[in-house]
Design a protein around this motif. Structure first.
Motif, PDB file in Angstrom:
ATOM      1  N   MET A   1       1.038  -1.085   0.206  1.00  0.00           N
ATOM      2  CA  MET A   1       0.264  -0.479  -0.241  1.00  0.00           C
ATOM      3  C   MET A   1       1.547   0.928  -0.361  1.00  0.00           C
ATOM      4  SD  MET A   1      -3.175   1.178   0.104  1.00  0.00           S
ATOM      5  CE  MET A   1      -3.672   2.990   0.816  1.00  0.00           C
ATOM      6  N   ILE A   2       0.421   2.236  -0.667  1.00  0.00           N
ATOM      7  CA  ILE A   2       1.238   2.703  -0.666  1.00  0.00           C
ATOM      8  C   ILE A   2       0.567   3.807  -0.298  1.00  0.00           C
ATOM      9  CG2 ILE A   2       3.237   3.288  -3.305  1.00  0.00           C
ATOM     10  CD1 ILE A   2       0.584   4.256  -4.660  1.00  0.00           C
ATOM     11  N   PHE A   3       1.307   5.048   1.090  1.00  0.00           N
ATOM     12  CA  PHE A   3       0.325   6.684   1.477  1.00  0.00           C
ATOM     13  C   PHE A   3       1.522   7.514   0.841  1.00  0.00           C
ATOM     14  CE2 PHE A   3       2.251   3.578   4.372  1.00  0.00           C
ATOM     15  CZ  PHE A   3       3.460   4.614   4.696  1.00  0.00           C
ATOM     16  N   THR A   4       0.744   8.799   1.332  1.00  0.00           N
ATOM     17  CA  THR A   4       1.215  10.213   1.448  1.00  0.00           C
ATOM     18  C   THR A   4       1.519  10.355   2.219  1.00  0.00           C
ATOM     19  OG1 THR A   4      -1.082  11.322   1.355  1.00  0.00           O
ATOM     20  CG2 THR A   4      -0.203  10.807  -1.004  1.00  0.00           C
ATOM     21  N   PRO A   5       3.004  11.357   2.507  1.00  0.00           N
ATOM     22  CA  PRO A   5       3.373  11.747   1.187  1.00  0.00           C
ATOM     23  C   PRO A   5       4.532  10.366   1.048  1.00  0.00           C
ATOM     24  CG  PRO A   5       4.469  12.903   3.570  1.00  0.00           C
ATOM     25  CD  PRO A   5       2.948  12.092   3.990  1.00  0.00           C
ATOM     26  N   LEU A   6       4.368  10.927  -0.632  1.00  0.00           N
ATOM     27  CA  LEU A   6       4.945   9.944  -0.962  1.00  0.00           C
ATOM     28  C   LEU A   6       6.401  10.040  -1.375  1.00  0.00           C
ATOM     29  CD1 LEU A   6       3.392   9.978  -4.397  1.00  0.00           C
ATOM     30  CD2 LEU A   6       3.895   7.942  -2.694  1.00  0.00           C
ATOM     31  N   ILE A   7       7.185  11.963  -0.841  1.00  0.00           N
ATOM     32  CA  ILE A   7       8.197  12.196  -0.770  1.00  0.00           C
ATOM     33  C   ILE A   7       8.548  12.422   0.416  1.00  0.00           C
ATOM     34  CG2 ILE A   7       8.170  12.650  -3.284  1.00  0.00           C
ATOM     35  CD1 ILE A   7       7.250  15.552  -2.543  1.00  0.00           C
ATOM     36  N   SER A   8      10.404  12.470   0.394  1.00  0.00           N
ATOM     37  CA  SER A   8      10.979  12.723   2.016  1.00  0.00           C
ATOM     38  C   SER A   8      11.892  12.997   2.075  1.00  0.00           C
ATOM     39  CB  SER A   8      10.496  11.587   2.831  1.00  0.00           C
ATOM     40  OG  SER A   8      11.594  10.243   2.696  1.00  0.00           O
ATOM     41  N   LYS A   9      12.542  13.604   2.673  1.00  0.00           N
ATOM     42  CA  LYS A   9      13.563  15.142   3.046  1.00  0.00           C
ATOM     43  C   LYS A   9      15.185  13.442   2.612  1.00  0.00           C
ATOM     44  CE  LYS A   9      15.670  19.135   4.412  1.00  0.00           C
ATOM     45  NZ  LYS A   9      15.434  19.702   5.320  1.00  0.00           N
TER      46      LYS A   9
ATOM     47  N   PRO B   1       1.923  14.357  -4.049  1.00  0.00           N
ATOM     48  CA  PRO B   1       2.537  13.828  -3.748  1.00  0.00           C
ATOM     49  C   PRO B   1       2.405  14.210  -2.406  1.00  0.00           C
ATOM     50  CG  PRO B   1       4.417  15.026  -4.558  1.00  0.00           C
ATOM     51  CD  PRO B   1       2.737  15.352  -5.572  1.00  0.00           C
ATOM     52  N   MET B   2       2.451  15.001  -1.360  1.00  0.00           N
ATOM     53  CA  MET B   2       2.596  15.136  -0.472  1.00  0.00           C
ATOM     54  C   MET B   2       0.822  14.438   0.056  1.00  0.00           C
ATOM     55  SD  MET B   2       5.157  16.480   0.419  1.00  0.00           S
ATOM     56  CE  MET B   2       4.679  16.738   1.995  1.00  0.00           C
TER      57      MET B   2
ATOM     58  N   TYR C   1       7.802  14.609   5.809  1.00  0.00           N
ATOM     59  CA  TYR C   1       8.535  14.514   4.921  1.00  0.00           C
ATOM     60  C   TYR C   1       9.877  14.918   5.582  1.00  0.00           C
ATOM     61  CZ  TYR C   1      11.071  17.384   1.356  1.00  0.00           C
ATOM     62  OH  TYR C   1      11.859  17.544  -0.055  1.00  0.00           O
TER      63      TYR C   1
END
Ligand code: SF4
Ligand code: SF4
Lengths: 341, 526
Positions: free
Chosen positions: A1-9, B330-331, B414
Motif C-alpha cells: 500500500m502506498i501512502f502520502t507523502p510519497l516523498i521525503s527529505k 505527492p504530499m 517529509y
C-alpha cells in the motif's frame, strides 16, 4: 500500500549522528595534539564496547539489530563518554562505564529515542561515584611533567596496569584545571596566583582549552548544518557567563572569570554536544532555554561549591529529570489558537 | 508592494512542475464511455433525475442537488445513459458510489444554454444558478461554491483567489492562469460582487511568473482593481488558512471559518467555472488535470468529468514500470483504488508512480525527538507528541494537544529523519476519535431510551400496586361491613386473592430493587 507523502527529505538518524561524530573530530584532534594518542585508545575501546553491548541488548530485547547498530547513536554515546574519562585510565573503566551507559541508561529504558537521561552522562556519573580515584587522575598535557610515556608504554598501562620501572602514576597525571583551582582556593590562594601555575593556559587549562576550541568549532558546524538549534548552546554558555561574571565582579580573588568556565571542563562539549542530545532534552524552544539555563546554573554551583571536579554531567542529569515538566509548561500556541478572542 | 506575512514552518520539496508545463493544455478526445458519479462534492449526494435508457444532451441535468450542502451533476456530453449503479470511484474510503454510465453519441450536442449578466440578479438567484450549474471548489475539497457564498450578515473584507498551487507536480491551476486568465478574472469579479468584498487578492507562488503576468495583464485589460500577490514558494502555502495568513496577517481561529474574520477563499479554477456558468450558461462539465510522474508525456488535459483515468493515463503514455497512481499531489494525494475510476470534479492531478520515481520509504526508526517536524509544522503543533499519543492510543491527550488542528499536510513526515509515517498515525487517531464519539452518542441515546422505559415500567407497577391496594381496602371494608359469615367458597377465593397480591407485591419489590442496583452500577461505571 502506498501512502502520502510519497516523498521525503533524504535524511536519516544515522546521517545526523554521523555528522555529530564528525563535529567531534576537531576537538579530538586537539586533544591528541596536546595529550598524546591515549584518548584514541579510549575512544576505540568505548566504541567496541558500545556496539557489542547494544547488539547484545537488542538481541535480548528481540529487536532488529542491524538497523539500530547502523544508527550511530551508540557510537556517539561511546565517544562522549570516552572524552569525559581520563585518557590514561585502566581499560575496564571505559568498558564498565560504556556498557552501563548503553545497557542500563539506554536499552533498559527502551533503546533509541526512549532514554530520559543522557546515557553518556549516566555512565560518567556511575564511574565517578564508584571509582573516584581513577576518574580524577588526568593525564598531564605533554611538556608539563618530567616523565612522559611512549604510546606503547601507555598501552601497557591501560591494558595491564604496568608502568615502566620507577615511574609512578602521580608523576604522570594531575588533577584537572577545575579541580586544581578548587583545591588551591581552599588553601586560601587567590585566583590570580593559582592561574599562574603551568597547567593553566591562556583562558582555561593548558591543552584542554585548545580541545575546547576544537569542540566549539565542531559545535558551530552543527549549528550551521542545522543539526542543533541555537537555543541550548546560547542559553547555556550565556547563563554560565552571567552567573560566573556576577561572582567574579563581586569577588575576583575567589571567583574565576567567566571565560575560564567556558573553556575548562566539559562546558563547551556540554553546550553543543551533550545537552543538545535531542532525546533527553526538551522539544520546545522556550523549554530549551530554560533547560540550558538551569543546567548552567547547576554547573556553576557544583563546580564552585560542590564536591565534584566538574558539574556538567550532574547538571545535565538533574535537568533531564525536569524535561517533561518543562515541555508541558512551554507548549507553543497552536495556529488559530493564538489570541484568546 | 503589499507587506506579506508568513506562517510557521513549511518545507521546500523539489517542485517537479516543469515537466508538465512545457506544452499547452490539450483537450482530451471524447472517450467511448463516461462514468459520472452523483456524489462528486462535499455534502449530500445529488438525486438522479434520469433513467437508464434516457438520451441526454451535453449539459443536461442528471443529478438534482438534494439538501443544503449539495450540488448538481450534469451529462458531460450527449449520449445515452446505460446504467445507474454503484461503481468504484476515487475516494479515500475506497467505497463504491452511485454513478451514471453514459455512452456518448459523438455529436456533443448541447442543451439550451442561458448566459446571464450577474449584475441583474440578486445574490440568492446567483447562488441558485451556481448550485444548479454544479459549481464546486476545484482546489480539492469540492465544497459547493454557493454554500460558501451564503454568508448571511457577515461582512467580507477580502476575497482571496487561491492560485498558490503549492504541491509538487501539480500544474493545472498554473496552466489555467497562463491560458485563461481573463475568465478567471471575470469569475473573480462575479464572486466579489456576490460577496460584496472590499478587495480582491490573488495569491500565486512566485515560482509561476507566467501565471502572475497573465493575471496582471487580464486585470489591466478589464480595468479592475484586483491585486495579484506573488507569495513565497513554500509548502503548504496554498492551504487556505496559511494563504490567508500570508496575505492578510490574520489567523483563522481554530474551529472557525475564514468568513468569521472577513475573508473568503476560492480556487482560481473555481472562479473560472463561475465565469463559465454565469457568463456562458455552461455547467461544470470538464476540468484541467495534470498527468505527470512516471509518464512519457507529462501534460495538462482538459477532460470531461467521468472520463476514465486509464484513458487519460494512456494519453500521457505511462511508462511500463508504473506501479500505481495517485490522485492529487505527492504530499496529500490519495492512492487510486483502480485506474479505471473516473475523473471527478476534485481530480486535479494524476501521478503515475514507480519504484524508481518514488522509492519505498526506508523502514521507520523510533522518534529521536529531534523536532524537525516541529520546525516544519505549519499549524504550530508538536507532531512528535501527537505521534506518541496516537501510537500509544492516548486519544484524549492527542485531542488536548490539538490533533484536530492538524491539516494533514505531511510536512512533518517529509522531514522526519526516522521516516515515521506520521500523517498515517494522525489519520488513524482522528478516525478512532470520531468513531468513539459516534459510539458514545449512540450509547447516550440508548441510555436515555433505557432510562425512560425503566421509568415507565416503574410508574405502571406503582399504578397497579395502588389499584390493588385500593381494591384490597374496599374488600376489607366490605368484609367488616358484612355481618354475614363468609361461605367457604368465598373464604377460599379471598385466601387465593391474598396470596396473589402477596406474590405481586414481592415481584414488584424485587424488580424495583434490581433497577436501583442497575442504576447505581451504571452511574459508578461511568
Ligand atoms: S521529525 Fe521524526 S524523529 Fe524527529 S521529532 Fe519529529 S517525529 Fe521524532
Ligand atoms: S501533517 Fe499535521 S502535524 Fe504534520 S506538519 Fe502538517 S499540520 Fe503539522
Amino acid at each position: 500500500m502506498i501512502f502520502t507523502p510519497l516523498i521525503s527529505k533524504p535524511d536519516s538518524v544515522s546521517a545526523i549522528m554521523l555528522k555529530v561524530l564528525l563535529a567531534l573530530l576537531p576537538g579530538i584532534a586537539m586533544y591528541v595534539w596536546y595529550f598524546g594518542p591515549a584518548i584514541l585508545v579510549s575512544i576505540t575501546l568505548a566504541s567496541i564496547t558500545a556496539l557489542s553491548t547494544e547488539a547484545l541488548m537488542l538481541k535480548l530485547r528481540r529487536r532488529p539489530i542491524a538497523p539500530f547498530l547502523k544508527d550511530n547513536s551508540a557510537l556517539l554515546t561511546a565517544w562522549l563518554l570516552a572524552l569525559s574519562i581520563p585518557p590514561l585510565a585502566p581499560w575496564w573503566l571505559v568498558v564498565v562505564g560504556t556498557a552501563f551507559a548503553i545497557a542500563i541508561a539506554k536499552q533498559l529504558y527502551g533503546g533509541l529515542g526512549n532514554n530520559p537521561f543522557n546515557p553518556a552522562m549516566v555512565g560518567y556519573a556511575v564511574l565517578i561515584i564508584s571509582f573516584p580515584m581513577q576518574m580524577t587522575h588526568w593525564l598531564a598535557p605533554q611538556g608539563l611533567v618530567l616523565t612522559e610515556l611512549s604510546f606503547t608504554q601507555q598501552l601497557d598501562y591501560i591494558f595491564q596496569g604496568v608502568l615502566p620501572h620507577s615511574v609512578t602514576l602521580d608523576a604522570l597525571t594531575m588533577a584537572t584545571p577545575l579541580d586544581t583551582l578548587k583545591t588551591h582556593l581552599h588553601l586560601d590562594e587567590s585566583v590570580q596566583q593559582i592561574l599562574n601555575m603551568t597547567i593553566y593556559g591562556q583562558i582555561g587549562g593548558h591543552g584542554s582549552e585548545m580541545a575546547a576550541w576544537g569542540f566549539l568549532f565542531g559545535g558551530l558546524y552543527l549549528l550551521a548544518a542545522r543539526i542543533i538549534s541555537w537555543h541550548i548552546p546560547v542559553a547555556y554558555l550565556g547563563t554560565l557567563f552571567v552567573i560566573a561574571g556576577i561572582f567574579h565582579l563581586v569577588d575576583p580573588t575567589h571567583y574565576v572569570a567567566p571565560l575560564f568556565h567556558w573553556f575548562s571542563g566539559a562546558a563547551i562539549l556540554g553546550a553543543f554536544f551533550i545537552l543538545t542530545d535531542p532525546v533527553s532534552s526538551p522539544t520546545t524552544n522556550k523549554g530549551r532555554l530554560i533547560f540550558a539555563a538551569g543546567a548552567a546554573f547547576l554547573t556553576y554551583m557544583i563546580r564552585t561549591f560542590g564536591g565534584f571536579p566538574d558539574g556538567v554531567a550532574f547538571a545535565t542529569l538533574l535537568m533531564n529529570i525536569s524535561v517533561p515538566l518543562i515541555v508541558l509548561y512551554t507548549q507553543p500556541k497552536v495556529f488559530g489558537k493564538k489570541d484568546k478572542s | 508592494m503589499r507587506k506579506l506575512n508568513h506562517f510557521h514552518g513549511g518545507i521546500h520539496p523539489p517542485s517537479n512542475k516543469t515537466q508538465s508545463t512545457q506544452v499547452a493544455i490539450a483537450h482530451a478526445p471524447l472517450p467511448s464511455k463516461l462514468i459520472v458519479p452523483f456524489h462528486q462534492h462535499a455534502g449530500e449526494i445529488a438525486k438522479p433525475v434520469v433513467q437508464v435508457g434516457d438520451h441526454v444532451l451535453k449539459g443536461q441535468l442528471i443529478g438534482m442537488p438534494d439538501g443544503f450542502v449539495s450540488s448538481a451533476v450534469h451529462a458531460p456530453t450527449s449520449g445515452t445513459i446505460t446504467a445507474i449503479d454503484l461503481q468504484l470511484i476515487a475516494h479515500p474510503s475506497g467505497l463504491p458510489n452511485l454513478c451514471a454510465t453514459l455512452i456518448p453519441d459523438g455529436k456533443d450536442e448541447w442543451v439550451e444554454r442561458k448566459a446571464v449578466d450577474y449584475r441583474d440578479h440578486s445574490q440568492p438567484e446567483l447562488q441558485q444558478l451556481l448550485r444548479m450549474n454544479g459549481v464546486v471548489g476545484l482546489g480539492g475539497a469540492a465544497f459547493p461554491s454557493d454554500v460558501k457564498l451564503r454568508i448571511g450578515k457577515q461582512k467580507i473584507k477580502t476575497l482571496i483567489l487561491n492560485g498558490a498551487e503549492c504541491e509538487p507536480y501539480i500544474t493545472c491551476d498554473d496552466m489555467l492562469m497562463r491560458e485563461r486568465a481573463n475568465e478567471i478574472v471575470q469569475g473573480a469579479q462575479m464572486l466579489r460582487f456576490m460577496l460584496d468584498a472590499d478587495e480582491v487578492l490573488y495569491g500565486v507562488e512566485d515560482n509561476k511568473p507566467e501565471a502572475i503576468a497573465a493575471l496582471q495583464q487580464a486585470i489591466k485589460e478589464s480595468n479592475l482593481n484586483h491585486d495579484v500577490v506573488a507569495i513565497p514558494t513554500v509548502y503548504p502555502g496554498g492551504s487556505a488558512k496559511q494563504l490567508i495568513r500570508v496575505l492578510t496577517g490574520l489567523e483563522v481561529p481554530s474551529g472557525k471559518l475564514p468568513t468569521d474574520i472577513g475573508v473568503q477563499c476560492f480556487n482560481v479554477a473555481t472562479a473560472y467555472s463561475v465565469c463559465r456558468a454565469l457568463a456562458h450558461g455552461e455547467p461544470l462539465l470538464s476540468r484541467i488535470i495534470t498527468i505527470t510522474g512516471n509518464v512519457r508525456r507529462a501534460q495538462n488535459f482538459e477532460a470531461l468529468i467521468g472520463t476514465p483515468i486509464d484513458y487519460l493515463v494512456a494519453l500521457g503514455e505511462a511508462l511500463s514500470d508504473t506501479d500505481g497512481y495517485i490522485m492529487g499531489g505527492p504530499m496529500m494525494g490519495i492512492p487510486l483504488p483502480s485506474v479505471h475510476v473516473p475523473v471527478v470534479k476534485a481530480t486535479n492531478c494524476i501521478i503515475a508512480t514507480s519504484a524508481k520515481l518514488f522509492p519505498q520509504p526506508q523502514p521507520s526508526m523510533p522518534c529521536i525527538r529531534c523536532t524537525r517536524c516541529v520546525e516544519a509544522c505549519p499549524a504550530d503543533l508538536q507532531p512528535q507528541d501527537l505521534y506518541w499519543f496516537a501510537q500509544s492510543k492516548e486519544f484524549g491527550k492527542a485531542q488536548k494537544f490539538s490533533l484536530f488542528d492538524c491539516i494533514e499536510c505531511g510536512a512533518c513526515s517529509y522531514v522526519c529523519p526516522s521516516h515515521i509515517p506520521l500523517v498515517q498515525y494522525y489519520r488513524f487517531a482522528k478516525s478512532e476519535i470520531r468513531a468513539r464519539e459516534h459510539d458514545k452518542q449512540l450509547a447516550d441515546q440508548a441510555r436515555v431510551r433505557h432510562e425512560f422505559r425503566e421509568h415507565r415500567f416503574e410508574r405502571e407497577k406503582q399504578e397497579k400496586a395502588d389499584k390493588l391496594a385500593a381494591r384490597e381496602a374496599a374488600a376489607q371494608a366490605a368484609k367488616l361491613a358484612s355481618t354475614q359469615p363468609l361461605t367457604p367458597q368465598q373464604l377460599a377465593e379471598q385466601a387465593d386473592l391474598e396470596a396473589r397480591r402477596e406474590h405481586i407485591r414481592e415481584v414488584a419489590q424485587s424488580s424495583v430493587e434490581n433497577t436501583a442496583v442497575e442504576n447505581t452500577t451504571e452511574r459508578t461505571g461511568n
